[in-house]
Design a protein around this motif. Structure first.
Motif, PDB file in Angstrom:
ATOM      1  N   PHE A   6      49.661 -27.336 -25.970  1.00  0.00           N
ATOM      2  CA  PHE A   6      50.458 -26.147 -25.680  1.00  0.00           C
ATOM      3  C   PHE A   6      49.643 -25.204 -24.797  1.00  0.00           C
ATOM      4  CE2 PHE A   6      52.373 -27.768 -29.551  1.00  0.00           C
ATOM      5  CZ  PHE A   6      53.729 -27.658 -29.275  1.00  0.00           C
ATOM      6  N   GLU A   7      50.251 -24.783 -23.690  1.00  0.00           N
ATOM      7  CA  GLU A   7      49.551 -23.929 -22.731  1.00  0.00           C
ATOM      8  C   GLU A   7      49.368 -22.513 -23.287  1.00  0.00           C
ATOM      9  OE1 GLU A   7      48.280 -24.623 -19.710  1.00  0.00           O
ATOM     10  OE2 GLU A   7      48.774 -26.743 -19.976  1.00  0.00           O
ATOM     11  N   LYS A   8      48.243 -21.899 -22.898  1.00  0.00           N
ATOM     12  CA  LYS A   8      47.982 -20.494 -23.200  1.00  0.00           C
ATOM     13  C   LYS A   8      47.590 -19.794 -21.908  1.00  0.00           C
ATOM     14  CE  LYS A   8      45.413 -19.503 -26.845  1.00  0.00           C
ATOM     15  NZ  LYS A   8      44.307 -19.535 -27.833  1.00  0.00           N
ATOM     16  N   THR A   9      47.883 -18.505 -21.852  1.00  0.00           N
ATOM     17  CA  THR A   9      47.375 -17.685 -20.759  1.00  0.00           C
ATOM     18  C   THR A   9      46.443 -16.639 -21.351  1.00  0.00           C
ATOM     19  OG1 THR A   9      47.987 -16.322 -18.854  1.00  0.00           O
ATOM     20  CG2 THR A   9      49.320 -16.038 -20.830  1.00  0.00           C
ATOM     21  N   SER A  10      45.343 -16.376 -20.697  1.00  0.00           N
ATOM     22  CA  SER A  10      44.317 -15.493 -21.263  1.00  0.00           C
ATOM     23  C   SER A  10      44.737 -14.033 -21.132  1.00  0.00           C
ATOM     24  CB  SER A  10      42.983 -15.725 -20.532  1.00  0.00           C
ATOM     25  OG  SER A  10      41.992 -14.855 -21.037  1.00  0.00           O
ATOM     26  N   LEU A  11      44.850 -13.358 -22.285  1.00  0.00           N
ATOM     27  CA  LEU A  11      45.260 -11.957 -22.298  1.00  0.00           C
ATOM     28  C   LEU A  11      44.306 -11.056 -23.082  1.00  0.00           C
ATOM     29  CD1 LEU A  11      49.092 -12.408 -22.957  1.00  0.00           C
ATOM     30  CD2 LEU A  11      48.018 -11.764 -20.789  1.00  0.00           C
ATOM     31  N   GLY A  12      43.529 -11.625 -24.002  1.00  0.00           N
ATOM     32  CA  GLY A  12      42.699 -10.806 -24.878  1.00  0.00           C
ATOM     33  C   GLY A  12      41.260 -11.263 -24.934  1.00  0.00           C
ATOM     34  N   PHE A  13      40.494 -10.580 -25.772  1.00  0.00           N
ATOM     35  CA  PHE A  13      39.076 -10.871 -25.974  1.00  0.00           C
ATOM     36  C   PHE A  13      38.892 -11.478 -27.369  1.00  0.00           C
ATOM     37  CE2 PHE A  13      38.721  -6.828 -23.284  1.00  0.00           C
ATOM     38  CZ  PHE A  13      38.782  -7.543 -22.100  1.00  0.00           C
ATOM     39  N   PHE A  14      38.491 -12.725 -27.398  1.00  0.00           N
ATOM     40  CA  PHE A  14      38.340 -13.441 -28.669  1.00  0.00           C
ATOM     41  C   PHE A  14      36.990 -14.162 -28.709  1.00  0.00           C
ATOM     42  CE2 PHE A  14      42.916 -13.315 -27.675  1.00  0.00           C
ATOM     43  CZ  PHE A  14      43.352 -12.588 -28.767  1.00  0.00           C
ATOM     44  N   PRO A  15      36.398 -14.318 -29.888  1.00  0.00           N
ATOM     45  CA  PRO A  15      36.905 -13.923 -31.205  1.00  0.00           C
ATOM     46  C   PRO A  15      36.819 -12.416 -31.424  1.00  0.00           C
ATOM     47  CG  PRO A  15      34.686 -14.770 -31.428  1.00  0.00           C
ATOM     48  CD  PRO A  15      35.074 -14.969 -29.983  1.00  0.00           C
ATOM     49  N   THR A  16      37.727 -11.905 -32.252  1.00  0.00           N
ATOM     50  CA  THR A  16      37.640 -10.504 -32.647  1.00  0.00           C
ATOM     51  C   THR A  16      36.591 -10.363 -33.749  1.00  0.00           C
ATOM     52  OG1 THR A  16      39.461 -10.820 -34.215  1.00  0.00           O
ATOM     53  CG2 THR A  16      40.013  -9.994 -32.016  1.00  0.00           C
ATOM     54  N   PRO A  17      35.982  -9.169 -33.865  1.00  0.00           N
ATOM     55  CA  PRO A  17      34.889  -9.005 -34.832  1.00  0.00           C
ATOM     56  C   PRO A  17      35.327  -9.206 -36.280  1.00  0.00           C
ATOM     57  CG  PRO A  17      34.882  -7.223 -33.218  1.00  0.00           C
ATOM     58  CD  PRO A  17      36.163  -7.973 -33.021  1.00  0.00           C
ATOM     59  N   LEU A  18      34.384  -9.689 -37.073  1.00  0.00           N
ATOM     60  CA  LEU A  18      34.515  -9.778 -38.525  1.00  0.00           C
ATOM     61  C   LEU A  18      33.443  -8.873 -39.113  1.00  0.00           C
ATOM     62  CD1 LEU A  18      35.664 -11.153 -41.115  1.00  0.00           C
ATOM     63  CD2 LEU A  18      33.908 -12.919 -40.796  1.00  0.00           C
TER      64      LEU A  18
END
Length: 326
Positions: A6-18
């Motif tokens: 499944f295709e994704k387009t990059s929109l965010g910053f990952f991983p998010t902090p824990l």
């Protein structure tokens, strides 16, 4: 099972902090509390919908669509992030917002406008009931519109939270969480976490705190989530069937209903801000955190537990609720 095709387009910053909320844990004299900070996904001041939009808008681009339509409340976090994602991808965006145009523009609504979205006020229809009419109008204008479902909660949106559980597993090698608590509203986050827990063999209890008295479809909310779990499992070729009775959906904290701010939300916002320097939003995460706090105070979560709170974002709406929170 296959998610990777499944295709994704990059929109965010990952991983998010824990992060660990040691001050809040100490104040409550309860369990260790941790937080997964999806309020820091980066897009338009962050939020969990960014994960969903990476899959959903990739599908829109694959279909050659040039216009995005979605719906929500006047201070919808989902609409804010959709508007920002559309701007980033050079797509026209139409938002159908419940209520009437306010005399003063604040919070998420201000950001919607800054991102250049076209806003349609829909009165009591805040869950997309008027989308077919706008869709037809745009088609008649020669546009190729794409509908992003309410809350981004379809199979593509749920896929993103299977990824999120994998992300959490890779980040967390030291702590075995006993519970994961989060705001459950449109069902996509909840369904994805259920599947992620199953696929990655996690043992925590997954507790959704119900945010809204009104279901998003004709089905009861529990059945709606179970159905989405099963259709998403089918989509990725996973042999798994989930039943509504397996769901943990706590409806004890819905208070006056969606978007109605009470003492429990005010306290949750205040305690999290004062003890951790972290902002919750009035509608979703404050209600979910108030549930966590009450579960500690009532003894249902004890010092032996290790609890993860999944912060789904929404802080920009604080400004629109300033009078209620003052």
């Amino acid at each position: 099972m296959n998610i990777k095709h499944f295709e994704k387009t990059s929109l965010g910053f990952f991983p998010t902090p824990l992060v660990e909320l040691s001050n809040l844990s100490h104040f409550l004299d309860g369990p260790q509390i941790f937080m997964k900070r999806d309020d820091l996904t980066g897009l338009a001041l962050g939020g969990n919908k960014t994960r969903k939009l990476e899959y959903i808008l990739a599908d829109a681009l694959q279909q050659g669509c040039d216009t995005i339509i979605t719906a929500g409340a006047a201070q919808s976090n989902h609409c804010r992030q959709t508007a920002a994602a559309a701007a980033k991808l050079n797509l026209e965006c139409h938002l159908l917002l419940g209520g009437e145009a306010p005399t003063e523009t604040q919070g998420n609504l201000l950001l919607d406008q800054l991102f250049g979205s076209h806003i349609h006020w829909t009165g009591s229809n805040r869950k997309g009931q008027d989308i077919p009419r706008i869709f037809s109008q745009l088609q008649a204008e020669g546009k190729k519109p794409y509908i992003v479902p309410y809350g981004g909660s379809n199979e593509l949106g749920a896929l993103s939270f299977i990824d999120a559980v994998a992300e959490l597993q890779q980040q967390n090698t030291d702590v075995e969480f006993s519970h994961v608590i989060f705001a459950s509203s449109s069902g996509g986050t909840h369904a994805g976490l259920i599947l992620g827990k199953e696929i990655y063999k996690q043992t925590f209890d997954l507790i959704g705190i119900n945010i809204d008295k009104e279901a998003n479809s004709d089905l009861p909310f529990e059945q709606q989530i179970a159905q989405l779990v099963n259709t998403t499992a089918e989509k990725i070729g996973l042999d798994y069937q989930f039943q509504p009775h397996q769901l943990i959906l706590n409806a004890d904290y819905v208070g006056g209903g969606y978007g109605v701010i009470g003492q429990q939300e005010k306290e949750a916002i205040s305690l999290t801000a004062k003890h951790e320097g972290i902002l919750l939003d009035p509608v979703y995460t404050a209600r979910a955190m108030s549930g966590l706090i009450d579960l500690v105070r009532s003894g249902k979560l004890t010092k032996n537990d290790k609890v993860l709170f999944w912060h789904t974002g929404g802080a920009p709406s604080l400004f629109a609720y300033a009078q209620a929170l003052d």
